[in-house]
Design a protein around this motif. Structure first.
Motif, short mmCIF file in Angstrom:
data_model
loop_
_atom_site.label_atom_id
_atom_site.label_comp_id
_atom_site.label_asym_id
_atom_site.label_seq_id
_atom_site.Cartn_x
_atom_site.Cartn_y
_atom_site.Cartn_z
N LEU A 274 31.02 14.80 -18.42
CA LEU A 274 30.01 15.03 -19.27
C LEU A 274 30.11 16.19 -19.83
CD1 LEU A 274 26.40 14.48 -18.49
CD2 LEU A 274 27.07 16.59 -16.00
N VAL A 275 29.15 16.20 -20.96
CA VAL A 275 28.84 16.99 -22.02
C VAL A 275 28.04 17.78 -21.79
CG1 VAL A 275 29.58 17.85 -24.59
CG2 VAL A 275 30.73 16.20 -22.95
N ASP A 276 27.61 19.09 -21.86
CA ASP A 276 26.14 19.74 -21.89
C ASP A 276 26.15 20.59 -23.94
OD1 ASP A 276 23.95 20.82 -21.60
OD2 ASP A 276 24.28 22.28 -20.33
N TRP A 277 25.34 19.94 -24.27
CA TRP A 277 24.99 20.22 -25.48
C TRP A 277 23.58 21.47 -26.06
CZ3 TRP A 277 27.92 18.30 -30.23
CH2 TRP A 277 28.12 17.14 -29.10
N SER A 278 24.10 22.43 -26.21
CA SER A 278 22.77 23.56 -26.93
C SER A 278 22.51 24.32 -28.07
CB SER A 278 23.27 25.00 -25.10
OG SER A 278 24.39 25.39 -25.86
N SER A 279 21.76 25.12 -28.22
CA SER A 279 22.20 25.48 -29.91
C SER A 279 21.12 26.96 -29.46
CB SER A 279 21.10 24.85 -30.86
OG SER A 279 21.33 25.61 -31.94
N THR A 280 22.13 27.99 -30.51
CA THR A 280 21.11 29.18 -30.79
C THR A 280 20.13 29.13 -32.02
OG1 THR A 280 23.02 29.83 -31.21
CG2 THR A 280 22.31 30.35 -28.96
N THR A 281 20.19 27.61 -32.50
CA THR A 281 19.32 28.93 -33.51
C THR A 281 18.48 27.22 -34.29
OG1 THR A 281 21.05 26.97 -35.40
CG2 THR A 281 21.92 29.00 -35.48
N PRO A 282 16.90 27.53 -35.36
CA PRO A 282 16.64 26.80 -35.16
C PRO A 282 16.80 25.30 -35.02
CG PRO A 282 15.81 28.50 -36.28
CD PRO A 282 17.50 28.52 -36.45
N GLY A 283 16.04 24.48 -34.45
CA GLY A 283 16.56 22.91 -33.95
C GLY A 283 16.41 22.94 -32.83
N VAL A 284 16.06 21.73 -32.82
CA VAL A 284 15.63 21.17 -31.30
C VAL A 284 16.82 19.36 -31.08
CG1 VAL A 284 14.47 19.40 -30.33
CG2 VAL A 284 13.19 20.81 -31.68
N GLN B 85 17.82 16.82 -28.80
CA GLN B 85 17.02 15.65 -28.17
C GLN B 85 18.31 15.14 -27.17
OE1 GLN B 85 16.57 12.89 -31.06
NE2 GLN B 85 15.30 14.62 -32.32
N ILE B 86 19.34 15.25 -26.39
CA ILE B 86 20.04 14.88 -25.58
C ILE B 86 21.24 15.83 -25.77
CG2 ILE B 86 21.26 13.15 -24.59
CD1 ILE B 86 21.11 11.82 -27.42
N ALA B 87 20.16 17.08 -24.30
CA ALA B 87 20.68 17.96 -23.79
C ALA B 87 22.22 17.71 -22.81
CB ALA B 87 20.16 19.31 -22.97
N GLN B 88 22.45 16.53 -22.39
CA GLN B 88 23.78 15.73 -22.15
C GLN B 88 23.73 15.05 -22.50
OE1 GLN B 88 22.87 16.58 -17.62
NE2 GLN B 88 24.33 18.44 -17.56
N SER B 89 25.14 14.48 -22.98
CA SER B 89 25.73 12.79 -22.58
C SER B 89 26.85 13.35 -21.46
CB SER B 89 25.80 12.80 -24.41
OG SER B 89 26.49 14.27 -25.02
N THR B 90 27.40 12.01 -21.91
CA THR B 90 29.41 11.35 -21.16
C THR B 90 29.77 11.10 -22.18
OG1 THR B 90 27.66 11.02 -19.18
CG2 THR B 90 29.75 10.09 -19.20
N ARG C 64 27.59 12.44 -27.93
CA ARG C 64 27.32 12.32 -28.91
C ARG C 64 25.52 13.35 -28.79
NH1 ARG C 64 30.18 8.14 -29.39
NH2 ARG C 64 30.76 7.24 -31.30
N THR C 65 24.73 14.05 -29.85
CA THR C 65 23.55 13.93 -29.16
C THR C 65 23.39 13.92 -30.80
OG1 THR C 65 22.24 15.83 -28.33
CG2 THR C 65 23.75 16.90 -29.89
N ARG C 66 21.69 14.16 -30.55
CA ARG C 66 20.34 14.42 -31.83
C ARG C 66 20.13 15.51 -32.18
NH1 ARG C 66 21.45 9.81 -34.90
NH2 ARG C 66 19.79 10.41 -36.51
N VAL C 67 20.22 16.24 -33.48
CA VAL C 67 18.93 17.10 -33.86
C VAL C 67 18.01 17.11 -34.37
CG1 VAL C 67 19.48 19.60 -34.07
CG2 VAL C 67 21.32 18.82 -32.67
N THR C 68 17.08 17.31 -34.72
CA THR C 68 15.89 17.72 -35.22
C THR C 68 15.98 19.64 -35.99
OG1 THR C 68 14.76 15.93 -33.59
CG2 THR C 68 13.24 17.35 -35.69
N LEU C 69 16.27 19.09 -37.04
CA LEU C 69 16.39 20.84 -37.93
C LEU C 69 14.22 20.90 -38.64
CD1 LEU C 69 19.24 20.51 -40.14
CD2 LEU C 69 19.09 21.68 -37.64
N PRO C 70 14.09 22.16 -38.54
CA PRO C 70 13.30 22.55 -39.28
C PRO C 70 13.12 21.83 -40.44
CG PRO C 70 14.48 24.46 -38.47
CD PRO C 70 15.20 23.20 -38.22
N ILE C 71 12.05 21.40 -41.01
CA ILE C 71 11.24 21.41 -42.03
C ILE C 71 11.50 21.80 -43.60
CG2 ILE C 71 9.18 20.57 -43.67
CD1 ILE C 71 7.86 19.53 -41.09
N GLY C 72 12.35 21.85 -44.42
CA GLY C 72 12.68 22.26 -45.76
C GLY C 72 13.89 23.49 -45.01
#
Length: 67
Positions: free
Chosen positions: A20-30, A32-37, A45-53
């Motif tokens: 089990l891997v725990d994903w986190s970020s301290t910068t702008p962006g979301v 989408q998958i906080a934990q994956s195996t 793997r995880t997916r991140v949505t970055l801010p527009i622009g």
């Protein structure tokens, strides 16, 4: 969104599956998958949505192994 992945290998270089891997970020962006195996090849793997622009944005994503 953008896919990110990390690979977990054992002491002898073998892929570690089922961890089990725990994903986190301290910068702008979301994150989408906080934990994956990790899969049979040791990848989580995880997916991140970055801010527009957000061209040229430095994005910090952390993958922590939960033991």
């Amino acid at each position: 969104s953008v896919e990110y992945r990390t690979r977990l290998l054992g002491a002898s270089g073998e892929p570690c599956a089922g961890v089990l891997v725990d994903w986190s970020s301290t910068t702008p962006g979301v994150v989408q998958i906080a934990q994956s195996t990790t899969d049979v090849d040791g990848y989580a793997r995880t997916r991140v949505t970055l801010p527009i622009g957000s061209t040229g944005l430095h994005f910090n994503l952390t993958a922590g192994v939960l033991l």
